[in-house]
Design a protein around this motif. Structure first.
Motif, PDB file in Angstrom:
ATOM      1  N   VAL A 183       0.822  -1.220   0.000  1.00  0.00           N
ATOM      2  CA  VAL A 183       0.000   0.000   0.000  1.00  0.00           C
ATOM      3  C   VAL A 183       0.850   1.262   0.000  1.00  0.00           C
ATOM      4  CG1 VAL A 183      -2.014  -1.079   1.063  1.00  0.00           C
ATOM      5  CG2 VAL A 183      -0.203  -0.124   2.512  1.00  0.00           C
ATOM      6  N   ASP A 184       2.187   1.119  -0.130  1.00  0.00           N
ATOM      7  CA  ASP A 184       3.055   2.301  -0.034  1.00  0.00           C
ATOM      8  C   ASP A 184       3.296   2.916  -1.400  1.00  0.00           C
ATOM      9  OD1 ASP A 184       4.396   2.228   2.926  1.00  0.00           O
ATOM     10  OD2 ASP A 184       3.764   0.255   2.197  1.00  0.00           O
ATOM     11  N   LYS A 185       3.381   4.259  -1.382  1.00  0.00           N
ATOM     12  CA  LYS A 185       3.556   5.001  -2.623  1.00  0.00           C
ATOM     13  C   LYS A 185       4.605   6.088  -2.446  1.00  0.00           C
ATOM     14  CE  LYS A 185      -1.397   4.786  -3.349  1.00  0.00           C
ATOM     15  NZ  LYS A 185      -2.576   5.632  -3.384  1.00  0.00           N
ATOM     16  N   GLY A 186       4.890   6.757  -3.566  1.00  0.00           N
ATOM     17  CA  GLY A 186       5.733   7.951  -3.497  1.00  0.00           C
ATOM     18  C   GLY A 186       7.212   7.643  -3.611  1.00  0.00           C
ATOM     19  N   PHE A 187       7.579   6.494  -4.176  1.00  0.00           N
ATOM     20  CA  PHE A 187       8.998   6.160  -4.325  1.00  0.00           C
ATOM     21  C   PHE A 187       9.405   6.326  -5.789  1.00  0.00           C
ATOM     22  CE2 PHE A 187       7.512   3.982  -0.601  1.00  0.00           C
ATOM     23  CZ  PHE A 187       8.554   4.097   0.298  1.00  0.00           C
ATOM     24  N   GLU A 188      10.731   6.412  -5.988  1.00  0.00           N
ATOM     25  CA  GLU A 188      11.261   6.391  -7.343  1.00  0.00           C
ATOM     26  C   GLU A 188      11.087   4.966  -7.875  1.00  0.00           C
ATOM     27  OE1 GLU A 188      12.805   9.164  -8.689  1.00  0.00           O
ATOM     28  OE2 GLU A 188      12.232  10.185  -6.822  1.00  0.00           O
ATOM     29  N   PRO A 189      10.940   4.803  -9.202  1.00  0.00           N
ATOM     30  CA  PRO A 189      10.889   3.441  -9.738  1.00  0.00           C
ATOM     31  C   PRO A 189      12.196   2.713  -9.436  1.00  0.00           C
ATOM     32  CG  PRO A 189      10.300   5.083 -11.402  1.00  0.00           C
ATOM     33  CD  PRO A 189      10.780   5.830 -10.213  1.00  0.00           C
ATOM     34  N   PRO A 248       6.180  -9.673  13.186  1.00  0.00           N
ATOM     35  CA  PRO A 248       6.033 -11.127  13.341  1.00  0.00           C
ATOM     36  C   PRO A 248       4.581 -11.560  13.541  1.00  0.00           C
ATOM     37  CG  PRO A 248       7.727 -10.277  14.809  1.00  0.00           C
ATOM     38  CD  PRO A 248       7.096  -9.093  14.163  1.00  0.00           C
ATOM     39  N   GLU A 249       3.761 -10.703  14.180  1.00  0.00           N
ATOM     40  CA  GLU A 249       2.372 -11.116  14.433  1.00  0.00           C
ATOM     41  C   GLU A 249       1.502 -10.985  13.177  1.00  0.00           C
ATOM     42  OE1 GLU A 249       3.930  -8.623  15.846  1.00  0.00           O
ATOM     43  OE2 GLU A 249       2.703  -6.816  15.962  1.00  0.00           O
ATOM     44  N   ASP A 250       2.046 -10.297  12.137  1.00  0.00           N
ATOM     45  CA  ASP A 250       1.284 -10.155  10.886  1.00  0.00           C
ATOM     46  C   ASP A 250       1.536 -11.324   9.939  1.00  0.00           C
ATOM     47  OD1 ASP A 250       0.163  -7.820  11.700  1.00  0.00           O
ATOM     48  OD2 ASP A 250       1.698  -6.541  10.802  1.00  0.00           O
ATOM     49  N   LEU A 251       2.466 -12.190  10.316  1.00  0.00           N
ATOM     50  CA  LEU A 251       2.758 -13.354   9.466  1.00  0.00           C
ATOM     51  C   LEU A 251       1.912 -14.523   9.971  1.00  0.00           C
ATOM     52  CD1 LEU A 251       6.629 -13.050   9.237  1.00  0.00           C
ATOM     53  CD2 LEU A 251       4.993 -12.710   7.375  1.00  0.00           C
ATOM     54  N   GLU A 252       1.297 -15.212   9.010  1.00  0.00           N
ATOM     55  CA  GLU A 252       0.376 -16.280   9.363  1.00  0.00           C
ATOM     56  C   GLU A 252       0.919 -17.577   8.781  1.00  0.00           C
ATOM     57  OE1 GLU A 252      -4.147 -17.112   8.208  1.00  0.00           O
ATOM     58  OE2 GLU A 252      -3.657 -14.979   8.494  1.00  0.00           O
ATOM     59  N   ILE A 253       0.914 -18.627   9.591  1.00  0.00           N
ATOM     60  CA  ILE A 253       1.426 -19.912   9.105  1.00  0.00           C
ATOM     61  C   ILE A 253       0.342 -20.610   8.271  1.00  0.00           C
ATOM     62  CG2 ILE A 253       2.201 -22.212   9.795  1.00  0.00           C
ATOM     63  CD1 ILE A 253       3.478 -20.960  12.215  1.00  0.00           C
ATOM     64  N   THR A 254       0.737 -21.089   7.123  1.00  0.00           N
ATOM     65  CA  THR A 254      -0.220 -21.792   6.271  1.00  0.00           C
ATOM     66  C   THR A 254       0.534 -22.899   5.513  1.00  0.00           C
ATOM     67  OG1 THR A 254      -1.789 -21.501   4.469  1.00  0.00           O
ATOM     68  CG2 THR A 254       0.100 -20.039   4.473  1.00  0.00           C
ATOM     69  N   SER A 255      -0.167 -23.568   4.601  1.00  0.00           N
ATOM     70  CA  SER A 255       0.510 -24.633   3.850  1.00  0.00           C
ATOM     71  C   SER A 255       1.480 -24.013   2.847  1.00  0.00           C
ATOM     72  CB  SER A 255      -0.533 -25.465   3.110  1.00  0.00           C
ATOM     73  OG  SER A 255      -1.222 -24.628   2.201  1.00  0.00           O
ATOM     74  N   LEU A 301       4.139 -18.845   4.482  1.00  0.00           N
ATOM     75  CA  LEU A 301       3.753 -17.688   5.287  1.00  0.00           C
ATOM     76  C   LEU A 301       2.821 -16.811   4.462  1.00  0.00           C
ATOM     77  CD1 LEU A 301       7.165 -16.647   6.897  1.00  0.00           C
ATOM     78  CD2 LEU A 301       5.311 -17.974   7.936  1.00  0.00           C
ATOM     79  N   TYR A 302       1.702 -16.434   5.076  1.00  0.00           N
ATOM     80  CA  TYR A 302       0.761 -15.569   4.389  1.00  0.00           C
ATOM     81  C   TYR A 302       0.685 -14.224   5.105  1.00  0.00           C
ATOM     82  CZ  TYR A 302      -3.387 -13.668   2.304  1.00  0.00           C
ATOM     83  OH  TYR A 302      -4.247 -12.836   1.647  1.00  0.00           O
ATOM     84  N   PHE A 303       0.539 -13.142   4.334  1.00  0.00           N
ATOM     85  CA  PHE A 303       0.371 -11.819   4.960  1.00  0.00           C
ATOM     86  C   PHE A 303      -0.435 -10.930   4.030  1.00  0.00           C
ATOM     87  CE2 PHE A 303       4.525 -12.330   3.024  1.00  0.00           C
ATOM     88  CZ  PHE A 303       4.548 -11.339   2.065  1.00  0.00           C
ATOM     89  N   ASP A 304      -1.103  -9.950   4.616  1.00  0.00           N
ATOM     90  CA  ASP A 304      -1.903  -9.011   3.827  1.00  0.00           C
ATOM     91  C   ASP A 304      -1.006  -7.938   3.226  1.00  0.00           C
ATOM     92  OD1 ASP A 304      -4.335 -10.207   4.453  1.00  0.00           O
ATOM     93  OD2 ASP A 304      -4.429  -9.129   6.375  1.00  0.00           O
ATOM     94  N   PRO A 305      -1.461  -7.295   2.133  1.00  0.00           N
ATOM     95  CA  PRO A 305      -0.679  -6.179   1.564  1.00  0.00           C
ATOM     96  C   PRO A 305      -0.427  -5.087   2.613  1.00  0.00           C
ATOM     97  CG  PRO A 305      -2.451  -6.801   0.080  1.00  0.00           C
ATOM     98  CD  PRO A 305      -2.654  -7.602   1.335  1.00  0.00           C
ATOM     99  N   GLU A 306      -1.400  -4.857   3.510  1.00  0.00           N
ATOM    100  CA  GLU A 306      -1.256  -3.811   4.535  1.00  0.00           C
ATOM    101  C   GLU A 306      -0.149  -4.126   5.547  1.00  0.00           C
ATOM    102  OE1 GLU A 306      -4.340  -5.233   3.949  1.00  0.00           O
ATOM    103  OE2 GLU A 306      -5.003  -3.606   2.637  1.00  0.00           O
TER     104      GLU A 306
END
Lengths: 368, 266
Positions: free
Chosen positions: A264-270, A280-287, A335-340
């Protein structure tokens, strides 16, 4: 809304003798009635800021304002500020009552008034009936309360607290955190609290200043600082984080660990090189198949509330995961995580530049 | 078992105490009950309560008090400054250094300085005051005594000031106390133990001074110490000398208990 500023630092530098600057050109404002925390590792200059406000030392350069008045060389005894010291600094030759009454006696207050005020202050810190105790008869937590009572009884405009909880055991410390916060709300006095304990800072403060090497790295609410750390130091110091190098491909698209991810981050040079933070708490264990990242479990630590799982991906990046689910050492997991959950940090960005960038791209999104 | 071993280590010290402290005290007590002819009597004690000896006792106390008071007056600020200086250890050494020199040598040095043709009079001469009789006066006696005792006053005060937690001073200032109030309400009360120890270390020896009274005061100042010396060495009245010594010991014990650390209570 106009800000009610009580203390202002203007380009303050503090240097002892010819040593390196302990504080390097620091500017900030403290608003009335809020709970501030100065957070940083030892030697970062946080205690120096406190001593400058208390008047125990004078700035080498710059100006300090209190209620709009320059107070650089006003001695400590003439300032509307009281301190709770790290070692409490209670007077060992005086009992609890006389310790708390010390400031009032100096103001030549009447005995009856002193009695009433001391009793009230002790009631505030839950120490009723301890008036005649000697200091050496009090436990660490009780001494702490006496020190607080001795500060609040003078009704200062600002109370400075220099790591006052560091000598207490964990349980008592957590208890005192609640009590201090509660006390600050009830009294409505500005608190400036110094600590190196990030959890303490996050739990108690309205505003946190993160300091390192004599400079303020970032200031903001606990949530701002935790969710949007400005650089590697802040991200690392505030809570545990996974920090990996990455590259901004375009707005909202970032590459790290050999893959591209939506963010979701913007405003950087290409193609700008950046640091990526994922908590660490935003990472979710999955298959393995469902995971955005594939990692191998290296070690596992039971932390009570959660497991702390240390994993490595194929590039050798370390990933720390906090999860209530257990994993086996050596096992391959996804490991699964949201874009946010992805937080992108520009390298060597100062706080002003960061704020400007944030404003710039929020304006853009508003126009849409 | 372990405490037995510890007791073994105590033997040399215990022997020392018995031979050189306890035994002499009993000897003094014993001698004090004999008159000059060797008859068992209480006459010595009766004699002590005559005006001659009471006056002597009074003047001993008075001079010891003066010496202690002046030492304290000079030592406290000195010790205070010392804790603030950069090269504390060096300054401390310079203050202790004179105590390593024999007392007699220092006394003789002052005979030279204060003598009629000495340095002090030479200075008085050049600044136009003219030479004065300095030696053999109360002033010179107190001055030299203070000079000799002052390190013993500075050391304990310095130590207690060093032990004072500096954040207590910050705390007092923070609570609105001026520099003077901070000193009066916090620094001085908390260093009182050092002051007491220093007063003990000066007052008690000052009470029984005898060499300085002879050399510097020229026997114009007669203290109990001088009297003890005279009785033992000149008049050979050991009984009377011992009696005075008994009173000196009692006085010292009283002073010790009065100025002693009340650590048990505080």
């Amino acid at each position: 809304m106009s800000k009610d500023v009580i203390i202002r630092f203007e380009n303050v530098t503090k240097q002892y003798d010819d040593g390196p600057a302990v504080l390097d050109d620091v500017s900030f404002e403290i608003e009335r009635g809020k709970f501030y925390t100065l957070l940083g590792p030892s030697g970062c200059g946080k205690t120096t800021i406190l001593r400058l406000i208390a008047g125990f030392t004078e700035p080498t350069k710059g100006a300090i304002y209190f209620n709009g008045q320059k107070i650089n060389s006003v001695p400590a005894n003439k300032r509307q500020v009281n301190t709770v010291f790290q070692d409490y600094a209670l007077f060992p030759h005086l009992n609890v009552f006389e310790n708390v009454a010390f400031g009032l006696r100096i103001k030549k207050m009447k005995n009856a008034d002193i009695k009433e005020k001391v009793a009230e202050a002790l009631r505030f810190v839950n120490l009723e009936g301890y008036e005649n105790r000697e200091i050496r008869e009090m436990s660490g937590g009780q001494r702490q309360r006496v020190a607080i009572a001795r500060a609040i009884v003078n009704e200062p405009e600002v109370i400075l607290l220099d790591e006052p909880l560091s000598a207490l055991d964990l349980k008592l410390r957590t208890e005192m955190q609640y009590e201090l916060r509660e006390l600050q709300r009830r009294l409505g006095i500005t608190f400036i609290f110094v600590t190196h304990d990030q959890e303490e800072a996050l739990a108690m403060s309205d505003m946190i200043f993160v300091l390192n090497k004599g400079k303020i790295q970032q200031s903001g609410t606990p949530k701002d600082i935790y969710d949007e750390p400005i650089n590697r130091f802040v991200a690392d110091f505030i809570g545990e984080s996974n920090i990996v190098p990455g590259k901004m491909i375009a707005d909202c698209l970032v590459e790290f660990a050999g893959k591209r991810f939506e963010c979701v981050d913007k405003g950087f040079e290409p193609n700008e090189h950046v640091d990526i933070v994922i908590r660490p708490e935003d990472l979710e264990i999955t298959s393995v198949e469902r995971g955005k990242l594939q990692v191998r479990v290296d070690s596992l630590l039971f932390r009570g509330v959660h497991y702390e799982i240390c994993c490595y991906d194929q590039d050798g990046n370390e990933w720390l995961v906090h999860s209530t689910k257990k994993a086996e050492v050596g096992e391959k997991i996804g490991l699964y995580f949201d874009p946010e959950a992805i937080h992108v940090m520009r390298l060597n960005e100062t706080e002003e530049e960061y704020d400007r960038r944030l404003e710039a791209y929020s304006e853009v999104s508003d126009e849409k | 078992m372990r405490s037995n071993v510890r007791n073994l280590y105590l033997i040399p010290y215990a022997l020392w105490i018995v031979l050189f402290v306890v035994a002499p005290i009993f000897l003094i007590l014993y001698y004090s009950f004999f008159d000059i002819e060797g008859n068992l009597t209480l006459a010595n004690y009766k004699k002590f309560f005559t005006p001659v000896y009471l006056k002597m006792a009074l003047s001993s106390f008075w001079y010891a008090f003066l010496i202690t008071a002046f030492s304290l007056l000079i030592a406290y600020p000195t010790a205070y400054l010392l804790t603030k200086t950069k090269h504390k250890q060096l300054w401390l050494l310079l203050i202790i250094l004179p105590t390593w020199i024999n007392l007699l040598l220092k006394a003789y040095a002052f005979l030279g300085i204060f003598g009629t043709y000495g340095l002090a009079n030479a200075i008085l001469e050049t600044i136009g005051i003219g030479s004065k009789q300095i030696l053999f006066t109360d002033f010179s006696f107190v001055f030299v005594s203070v000079y000799i005792f002052i390190p013993f006053m500075i050391l304990p005060i310095y130590n207690s000031l060093e032990q004072l937690n500096p954040s207590l001073v910050d705390a007092a200032r923070d609570l609105g106390a001026s520099a003077w109030t901070t000193f009066r309400r916090v620094v001085f009360p908390l260093t009182l133990d050092g002051v007491k120890a220093g007063c003990q270390a000066v007052f008690i020896p000052a009470l029984s001074l005898f060499m300085l009274t002879r050399l510097i005061a020229g026997n114009r100042v007669i203290t109990l110490g001088t009297a003890v010396e005279q009785h033992f060495l000149v008049t050979q009245d050991w009984g009377m000398g011992a009696t005075i010594a008994v009173f000196l010991i009692i006085a010292m014990a009283v002073i010790m208990s009065l100025t002693g650390n009340r650590r048990g209570k505080v």
